[in-house]
Design a protein around this motif. Structure first.
Motif, PDB file in Angstrom:
ATOM      1  N   LEU A 111      31.486 -18.771  21.138  1.00 42.19           N
ATOM      2  CA  LEU A 111      32.215 -17.612  21.967  1.00 42.19           C
ATOM      3  C   LEU A 111      31.299 -17.100  22.888  1.00 42.19           C
ATOM      4  N   ALA A 112      30.129 -16.634  22.216  1.00 36.82           N
ATOM      5  CA  ALA A 112      29.107 -15.826  23.043  1.00 36.82           C
ATOM      6  C   ALA A 112      28.612 -16.845  24.121  1.00 36.82           C
ATOM      7  N   ASN A 113      28.323 -18.007  23.797  1.00 34.95           N
ATOM      8  CA  ASN A 113      28.100 -18.926  25.140  1.00 34.95           C
ATOM      9  C   ASN A 113      28.807 -19.166  26.268  1.00 34.95           C
ATOM     10  N   LYS A 114      30.180 -19.077  25.713  1.00 39.70           N
ATOM     11  CA  LYS A 114      31.352 -19.476  26.618  1.00 39.70           C
ATOM     12  C   LYS A 114      31.546 -18.016  27.526  1.00 39.70           C
ATOM     13  N   LEU A 115      31.418 -16.864  27.038  1.00 37.58           N
ATOM     14  CA  LEU A 115      31.545 -15.777  27.647  1.00 37.58           C
ATOM     15  C   LEU A 115      30.098 -15.336  28.639  1.00 37.58           C
ATOM     16  N   ASP A 116      29.042 -15.753  28.134  1.00 42.34           N
ATOM     17  CA  ASP A 116      27.847 -15.696  28.888  1.00 42.34           C
ATOM     18  C   ASP A 116      28.179 -16.597  30.346  1.00 42.34           C
ATOM     19  N   SER A 117      28.271 -17.831  30.074  1.00 42.42           N
ATOM     20  CA  SER A 117      28.415 -18.778  31.172  1.00 42.42           C
ATOM     21  C   SER A 117      29.549 -18.495  32.241  1.00 42.42           C
ATOM     22  N   THR A 118      30.587 -17.730  31.609  1.00 43.49           N
ATOM     23  CA  THR A 118      31.882 -17.322  32.559  1.00 43.49           C
ATOM     24  C   THR A 118      31.376 -16.197  33.242  1.00 43.49           C
ATOM     25  N   LEU A 119      30.678 -15.246  32.729  1.00 41.30           N
ATOM     26  CA  LEU A 119      30.252 -13.998  33.385  1.00 41.30           C
ATOM     27  C   LEU A 119      29.339 -14.273  34.437  1.00 41.30           C
ATOM     28  N   GLN A 120      28.550 -15.355  34.250  1.00 40.46           N
ATOM     29  CA  GLN A 120      27.467 -15.897  35.188  1.00 40.46           C
ATOM     30  C   GLN A 120      28.263 -16.349  36.388  1.00 40.46           C
ATOM     31  N   GLN A 121      29.507 -17.288  36.075  1.00 38.29           N
ATOM     32  CA  GLN A 121      30.125 -17.962  36.899  1.00 38.29           C
ATOM     33  C   GLN A 121      30.748 -17.067  37.960  1.00 38.29           C
ATOM     34  N   LEU A 122      31.149 -15.593  37.389  1.00 33.70           N
ATOM     35  CA  LEU A 122      32.075 -15.056  37.816  1.00 33.70           C
ATOM     36  C   LEU A 122      31.350 -13.846  38.803  1.00 33.70           C
ATOM     37  N   GLY A 123      29.976 -13.861  38.516  1.00 29.66           N
ATOM     38  CA  GLY A 123      28.941 -13.149  39.203  1.00 29.66           C
ATOM     39  C   GLY A 123      29.050 -11.710  38.721  1.00 29.66           C
ATOM     40  N   ALA A 125      28.271  -8.446  36.205  1.00 29.50           N
ATOM     41  CA  ALA A 125      27.162  -7.662  35.287  1.00 29.50           C
ATOM     42  C   ALA A 125      27.232  -8.266  33.954  1.00 29.50           C
ATOM     43  N   PRO A 126      25.924  -7.932  33.025  1.00 32.14           N
ATOM     44  CA  PRO A 126      26.155  -8.049  31.667  1.00 32.14           C
ATOM     45  C   PRO A 126      27.164  -7.175  31.073  1.00 32.14           C
ATOM     46  N   LEU A 127      28.005  -7.921  29.984  1.00 36.50           N
ATOM     47  CA  LEU A 127      29.079  -7.264  29.203  1.00 36.50           C
ATOM     48  C   LEU A 127      28.528  -6.842  27.944  1.00 36.50           C
ATOM     49  N   PRO A 128      28.923  -5.770  27.529  1.00 33.80           N
ATOM     50  CA  PRO A 128      28.482  -5.015  26.245  1.00 33.80           C
ATOM     51  C   PRO A 128      29.257  -5.766  25.166  1.00 33.80           C
ATOM     52  N   ALA A 151      21.580 -13.282  12.879  1.00 31.27           N
ATOM     53  CA  ALA A 151      21.330 -14.325  13.338  1.00 31.27           C
ATOM     54  C   ALA A 151      22.293 -14.580  14.708  1.00 31.27           C
ATOM     55  N   LEU A 152      23.481 -13.983  14.712  1.00 32.57           N
ATOM     56  CA  LEU A 152      24.538 -13.984  15.828  1.00 32.57           C
ATOM     57  C   LEU A 152      24.135 -12.812  16.818  1.00 32.57           C
ATOM     58  N   ALA A 153      23.800 -11.651  16.412  1.00 27.03           N
ATOM     59  CA  ALA A 153      23.181 -10.700  16.960  1.00 27.03           C
ATOM     60  C   ALA A 153      21.863 -11.295  17.877  1.00 27.03           C
ATOM     61  N   ARG A 154      21.009 -11.792  17.305  1.00 25.20           N
ATOM     62  CA  ARG A 154      19.701 -12.157  17.749  1.00 25.20           C
ATOM     63  C   ARG A 154      20.253 -13.473  19.103  1.00 25.20           C
ATOM     64  N   HIS A 155      21.004 -14.184  18.670  1.00 21.09           N
ATOM     65  CA  HIS A 155      21.633 -15.302  19.511  1.00 21.09           C
ATOM     66  C   HIS A 155      21.887 -14.623  20.863  1.00 21.09           C
ATOM     67  N   ILE A 156      22.692 -13.530  20.789  1.00 19.94           N
ATOM     68  CA  ILE A 156      23.262 -12.864  21.779  1.00 19.94           C
ATOM     69  C   ILE A 156      22.211 -12.165  22.660  1.00 19.94           C
ATOM     70  N   SER A 157      21.275 -11.593  21.801  1.00 17.83           N
ATOM     71  CA  SER A 157      20.084 -10.821  22.692  1.00 17.83           C
ATOM     72  C   SER A 157      19.260 -11.720  23.187  1.00 17.83           C
ATOM     73  N   ASP A 158      18.822 -13.100  22.760  1.00 17.25           N
ATOM     74  CA  ASP A 158      17.838 -13.881  23.224  1.00 17.25           C
ATOM     75  C   ASP A 158      18.228 -14.953  24.139  1.00 17.25           C
ATOM     76  N   ARG A 159      19.764 -15.394  23.906  1.00 19.66           N
ATOM     77  CA  ARG A 159      20.056 -16.676  24.431  1.00 19.66           C
ATOM     78  C   ARG A 159      21.155 -16.249  25.704  1.00 19.66           C
ATOM     79  N   CYS A 160      21.825 -15.243  25.515  1.00 18.81           N
ATOM     80  CA  CYS A 160      22.992 -14.667  26.499  1.00 18.81           C
ATOM     81  C   CYS A 160      22.610 -13.632  27.432  1.00 18.81           C
ATOM     82  N   HIS A 162      23.975 -12.615  30.132  1.00 14.29           N
ATOM     83  CA  HIS A 162      24.886 -12.034  30.735  1.00 14.29           C
ATOM     84  C   HIS A 162      25.888 -11.104  29.795  1.00 14.29           C
ATOM     85  N   LEU A 163      25.330 -11.081  28.517  1.00 13.45           N
ATOM     86  CA  LEU A 163      25.868 -10.334  27.318  1.00 13.45           C
ATOM     87  C   LEU A 163      24.765  -9.251  26.942  1.00 13.45           C
ATOM     88  N   ARG A 164      25.316  -7.965  26.635  1.00 19.75           N
ATOM     89  CA  ARG A 164      24.427  -7.222  25.798  1.00 19.75           C
ATOM     90  C   ARG A 164      24.898  -6.795  24.384  1.00 19.75           C
TER      91      ARG A 164
END
Length: 241
Positions: A111-123, A125-128, A151-160, A162-164
């Motif tokens: 889900l984090a990855n999908k949100l990240d890529s979708t926000l990027q596509q939509l242009g 700003a990073p979403l909390p 682990a999930l918090a780290r994934h969001i912080s390091d790999r996403c 467009h998420l905060r």
């Protein structure tokens, strides 16, 4: 309480805000907890009444409901999504609610990855976002196990990008009411996340507490409480989507 009774939502909201303030004072904290008025199954008119009384932060549990309501209401509302989100509905949510301020229920890397890529596509700003933690161990609840939240918090912080990562959220036990150990568990999760990610506890939110226990939650450290029926009255679950 019904949306058809003018002034009743505004009066109930004022009472809840006073209770939030009193609980914050009892806790000795300096910052004011955020009150999210949960308006699921309630008509736009009830939300507008709360808005007209000065409130700006509202939450919904169902994608279709928030997507239907948001365009009919002022765009300075800061919407929270607080329900379970399937990754295949991420674009519908993000595209339909440009004023989404916080997504409280990220519970998988997918889900984090999908949100990240979708926000990027939509242009956008990073979403909390908050990581949802299943503090009660109930199979009926969504959320990561407490041992997996870091682990999930780290994934969001390091790999996403467009998420905060903004904090942690729990529903607790039983439904729509939490026991103290659920609050204590979420607080312990925050301590572990802060230790592993080098964050200050002041920068990691705790979203816990609902209509039945939001005062207790605030006294135990909640920075974000989600109150629905106490403000808007009993819900009509026949409208569940």
């Amino acid at each position: 309480m019904s949306a058809g009774n003018p002034g009743q939502v505004a009066t109930a909201l004022k009472s809840v805000l006073e209770r939030v303030d009193s609980a914050a004072q009892r806790s000795g904290r300096n910052s004011q907890p955020r009150l999210v008025a949960i308006s699921k199954t309630k008509p736009v008119e009830a939300i507008q009444e709360a808005y007209d009384s000065g409130h700006r932060i509202f939450g919904e549990n169902y994608v279709q409901e928030i997507v239907d309501k948001a365009p009919k209401l002022p765009d300075d509302i800061r919407w929270h999504f607080v329900g379970h989100l399937q990754s295949n509905k991420a674009k519908t949510l993000l595209d339909g609610v440009p004023n989404l301020a916080l997504l409280e229920t990220v519970d998988t890397e997918k889900l984090a990855n999908k949100l990240d890529s979708t926000l990027q596509q939509l242009g956008r700003a990073p979403l909390p976002v908050l990581v949802q933690v299943n503090t009660s161990g109930e199979e009926s609840k969504y959320g990561v196990e407490p041992s997996e939240c870091t682990a999930l918090a780290r994934h969001i912080s390091d790999r996403c990008s467009h998420l905060r990562f903004a904090g942690l959220m729990t529903i607790g036990q039983p439904d729509y009411s939490s026991r103290p150990e659920n609050f204590q568990c979420l607080e312990a999760c925050r301590d572990e996340v802060c230790k592993e990610l080098g964050l200050s506890p002041a920068d990691v939110e705790l979203s816990m507490g609902m209509s039945g226990d939001f005062e207790q939650a605030i006294e135990m450290g909640s920075t974000n409480v989600r109150v629905g029926s106490t403000i808007f009255g009993a819900r009509d679950y026949s409208k569940k989507q």
